[in-house]
Structures are given as structure tokens and as C-alpha cells.
Design a protein around this motif. Structure first.
Motif, PDB file in Angstrom:
ATOM      1  N   ALA A 254       2.343 -10.318  18.703  1.00 61.82           N
ATOM      2  CA  ALA A 254       1.436 -11.433  18.990  1.00 61.82           C
ATOM      3  C   ALA A 254       2.224 -12.662  19.448  1.00 61.82           C
ATOM      4  O   ALA A 254       1.811 -13.372  20.364  1.00 61.82           O
ATOM      5  N   TYR A 255       3.375 -12.893  18.837  1.00 55.82           N
ATOM      6  CA  TYR A 255       4.231 -14.016  19.234  1.00 55.82           C
ATOM      7  C   TYR A 255       4.684 -13.864  20.686  1.00 55.82           C
ATOM      8  O   TYR A 255       4.596 -14.781  21.489  1.00 55.82           O
ATOM      9  N   ARG A 256       5.137 -12.662  21.028  1.00 56.28           N
ATOM     10  CA  ARG A 256       5.581 -12.417  22.415  1.00 56.28           C
ATOM     11  C   ARG A 256       4.419 -12.550  23.394  1.00 56.28           C
ATOM     12  O   ARG A 256       4.596 -13.005  24.522  1.00 56.28           O
TER      13      ARG A 256
ATOM     14  N   LYS B 277       3.481 -21.740  18.137  1.00 52.48           N
ATOM     15  CA  LYS B 277       4.099 -22.391  16.980  1.00 52.48           C
ATOM     16  C   LYS B 277       3.724 -21.647  15.691  1.00 52.48           C
ATOM     17  O   LYS B 277       4.570 -21.405  14.832  1.00 52.48           O
ATOM     18  N   PHE B 278       2.456 -21.253  15.578  1.00 58.01           N
ATOM     19  CA  PHE B 278       1.990 -20.510  14.402  1.00 58.01           C
ATOM     20  C   PHE B 278       2.758 -19.195  14.260  1.00 58.01           C
ATOM     21  O   PHE B 278       3.295 -18.887  13.205  1.00 58.01           O
ATOM     22  N   PHE B 279       2.800 -18.388  15.339  1.00 53.64           N
ATOM     23  CA  PHE B 279       3.455 -17.091  15.270  1.00 53.64           C
ATOM     24  C   PHE B 279       4.957 -17.232  15.051  1.00 53.64           C
ATOM     25  O   PHE B 279       5.567 -16.417  14.372  1.00 53.64           O
ATOM     26  N   ARG B 280       5.579 -18.257  15.595  1.00 49.99           N
ATOM     27  CA  ARG B 280       7.004 -18.490  15.367  1.00 49.99           C
ATOM     28  C   ARG B 280       7.255 -18.726  13.884  1.00 49.99           C
ATOM     29  O   ARG B 280       8.165 -18.165  13.291  1.00 49.99           O
ATOM     30  N   ARG B 281       6.429 -19.556  13.263  1.00 51.59           N
ATOM     31  CA  ARG B 281       6.585 -19.878  11.841  1.00 51.59           C
ATOM     32  C   ARG B 281       6.322 -18.650  10.976  1.00 51.59           C
ATOM     33  O   ARG B 281       7.073 -18.342  10.057  1.00 51.59           O
ATOM     34  N   VAL B 282       5.260 -17.927  11.266  1.00 56.38           N
ATOM     35  CA  VAL B 282       4.875 -16.777  10.428  1.00 56.38           C
ATOM     36  C   VAL B 282       5.871 -15.640  10.558  1.00 56.38           C
ATOM     37  O   VAL B 282       6.206 -14.988   9.569  1.00 56.38           O
ATOM     38  N   THR B 283       6.374 -15.378  11.755  1.00 47.34           N
ATOM     39  CA  THR B 283       7.298 -14.249  11.906  1.00 47.34           C
ATOM     40  C   THR B 283       8.634 -14.513  11.219  1.00 47.34           C
ATOM     41  O   THR B 283       9.323 -13.593  10.835  1.00 47.34           O
ATOM     42  N   ARG B 284       9.000 -15.750  11.045  1.00 51.51           N
ATOM     43  CA  ARG B 284      10.238 -16.066  10.314  1.00 51.51           C
ATOM     44  C   ARG B 284      10.078 -15.815   8.827  1.00 51.51           C
ATOM     45  O   ARG B 284      11.055 -15.600   8.129  1.00 51.51           O
ATOM     46  N   GLN B 285       8.834 -15.852   8.314  1.00 57.26           N
ATOM     47  CA  GLN B 285       8.612 -15.673   6.891  1.00 57.26           C
ATOM     48  C   GLN B 285       8.534 -14.207   6.495  1.00 57.26           C
ATOM     49  O   GLN B 285       8.656 -13.873   5.331  1.00 57.26           O
ATOM     50  N   CYS B 286       8.315 -13.303   7.438  1.00 55.41           N
ATOM     51  CA  CYS B 286       8.167 -11.867   7.100  1.00 55.41           C
ATOM     52  C   CYS B 286       9.508 -11.233   6.828  1.00 55.41           C
ATOM     53  O   CYS B 286      10.499 -11.524   7.363  1.00 55.41           O
TER      54      CYS B 286
ATOM     55  N   LYS C 269       4.757  -7.246  10.259  1.00 56.09           N
ATOM     56  CA  LYS C 269       5.827  -7.950  10.974  1.00 56.09           C
ATOM     57  C   LYS C 269       5.829  -7.561  12.453  1.00 56.09           C
ATOM     58  O   LYS C 269       5.914  -8.425  13.324  1.00 56.09           O
ATOM     59  N   ASP C 270       5.722  -6.270  12.739  1.00 59.22           N
ATOM     60  CA  ASP C 270       5.671  -5.817  14.129  1.00 59.22           C
ATOM     61  C   ASP C 270       4.451  -6.389  14.847  1.00 59.22           C
ATOM     62  O   ASP C 270       4.524  -6.789  16.008  1.00 59.22           O
ATOM     63  N   PHE C 271       3.313  -6.418  14.147  1.00 63.04           N
ATOM     64  CA  PHE C 271       2.092  -6.980  14.739  1.00 63.04           C
ATOM     65  C   PHE C 271       2.281  -8.457  15.073  1.00 63.04           C
ATOM     66  O   PHE C 271       1.961  -8.905  16.181  1.00 63.04           O
ATOM     67  N   LEU C 272       2.822  -9.212  14.139  1.00 68.40           N
ATOM     68  CA  LEU C 272       3.008 -10.646  14.362  1.00 68.40           C
ATOM     69  C   LEU C 272       4.048 -10.925  15.447  1.00 68.40           C
ATOM     70  O   LEU C 272       3.886 -11.845  16.259  1.00 68.40           O
TER      71      LEU C 272
ATOM     72  N   GLU D 208       0.836  -1.195   0.000  1.00 69.40           N
ATOM     73  CA  GLU D 208       0.000   0.000   0.000  1.00 69.40           C
ATOM     74  C   GLU D 208       0.874   1.250   0.000  1.00 69.40           C
ATOM     75  O   GLU D 208       2.084   1.177   0.136  1.00 69.40           O
ATOM     76  N   GLY D 209       0.259   2.391  -0.074  1.00 71.16           N
ATOM     77  CA  GLY D 209       0.983   3.642  -0.209  1.00 71.16           C
ATOM     78  C   GLY D 209       1.572   4.210   1.067  1.00 71.16           C
ATOM     79  O   GLY D 209       2.110   5.310   1.053  1.00 71.16           O
ATOM     80  N   HIS D 210       1.500   3.488   2.188  1.00 70.72           N
ATOM     81  CA  HIS D 210       2.021   4.033   3.436  1.00 70.72           C
ATOM     82  C   HIS D 210       3.540   3.979   3.508  1.00 70.72           C
ATOM     83  O   HIS D 210       4.149   4.619   4.357  1.00 70.72           O
ATOM     84  N   GLY D 211       4.176   3.222   2.631  1.00 68.51           N
ATOM     85  CA  GLY D 211       5.624   3.190   2.567  1.00 68.51           C
ATOM     86  C   GLY D 211       6.303   2.401   3.681  1.00 68.51           C
ATOM     87  O   GLY D 211       7.510   2.466   3.838  1.00 68.51           O
ATOM     88  N   GLN D 212       5.540   1.631   4.452  1.00 61.73           N
ATOM     89  CA  GLN D 212       6.123   0.869   5.548  1.00 61.73           C
ATOM     90  C   GLN D 212       6.467  -0.560   5.161  1.00 61.73           C
ATOM     91  O   GLN D 212       7.072  -1.284   5.949  1.00 61.73           O
ATOM     92  N   GLY D 213       6.045  -0.970   3.972  1.00 66.21           N
ATOM     93  CA  GLY D 213       6.332  -2.328   3.521  1.00 66.21           C
ATOM     94  C   GLY D 213       5.776  -3.368   4.476  1.00 66.21           C
ATOM     95  O   GLY D 213       4.652  -3.252   4.955  1.00 66.21           O
TER      96      GLY D 213
END
Length: 89
Positions: free
Chosen positions: A67-69, A80-89, A61-64, A51-56
Motif C-alpha cells: 500500500a505504501y508503494r 505519510k500514514f503508510f510510512r509511519r505504520v510500516t516502520r512499526q511492523c 507487513k507485506d500488505f502495508l 492466528e494459527g497461520h504461522g505467518q506472524g
């Protein structure tokens, strides 16, 4: 109006003081009234990397990562879900 005039107006100490006095919250969502769909649209805009916010990917990533913490005491398999997803960002 010239851009210099606008900058002078916005930098006027009296204007800044009036704005501060009129503030009732530091949360933008308290200052505006959105419908449920508008909230969803705003969140989708924030969480979409291209999107146009420029944060990519940083917003999602910060949200996930937050949530992981926060999932330390999760009773389901969230950690386990958040560990896997945060590694992909």
C-alpha cells in the motif's frame, strides 16, 4: 486408510491431471463461494499476527508495504500514514 495409501492416492499422476483439467482459476476466492462476513473473517484471520497461520506480522507487513508503494500518487496524506505504520511492523 493408511497415510501411505493417502499419499499414493494424492500423488497419482492421473488424479493430478484430472485436478488440473478441472481447474478454472488459480484464485481460491474464485473456487469457493463466501458470504460477505466470511470474506471479512478470512481477511481478519490472515491479517491477525497471532492466528494459527504461522505467518506472524508478515501478511499485514507485506500488505502495508504494498500500500505504501502504491500510494506514490495519493492526493491525501496516505504516504505519510503508510510510512509511519510500516516502520512499526
Amino acid at each position: 486408510m493408511e497415510s501411505e495409501d493417502l499419499h499414493s492416492f494424492l500423488a497419482d499422476p492421473e488424479l493430478v491431471e484430472l485436478i488440473e483439467q478441472a481447474k478454472v482459476s488459480d484464485d481460491i476466492l474464485d473456487a469457493i463461494t463466501l458470504t460477505e462476513n466470511q470474506h471479512s473473517d478470512m481477511l481478519a484471520w490472515c491479517l491477525t499476527p497471532d492466528e494459527g497461520h504461522g505467518q506472524g506480522h508478515s501478511v499485514i507487513k507485506d500488505f502495508l508495504e504494498a500500500a505504501y508503494r502504491a500510494s506514490d500518487s495519493a492526493i491525501w496524506d496516505n504516504k505519510k500514514f503508510f510510512r509511519r505504520v510500516t516502520r512499526q511492523c
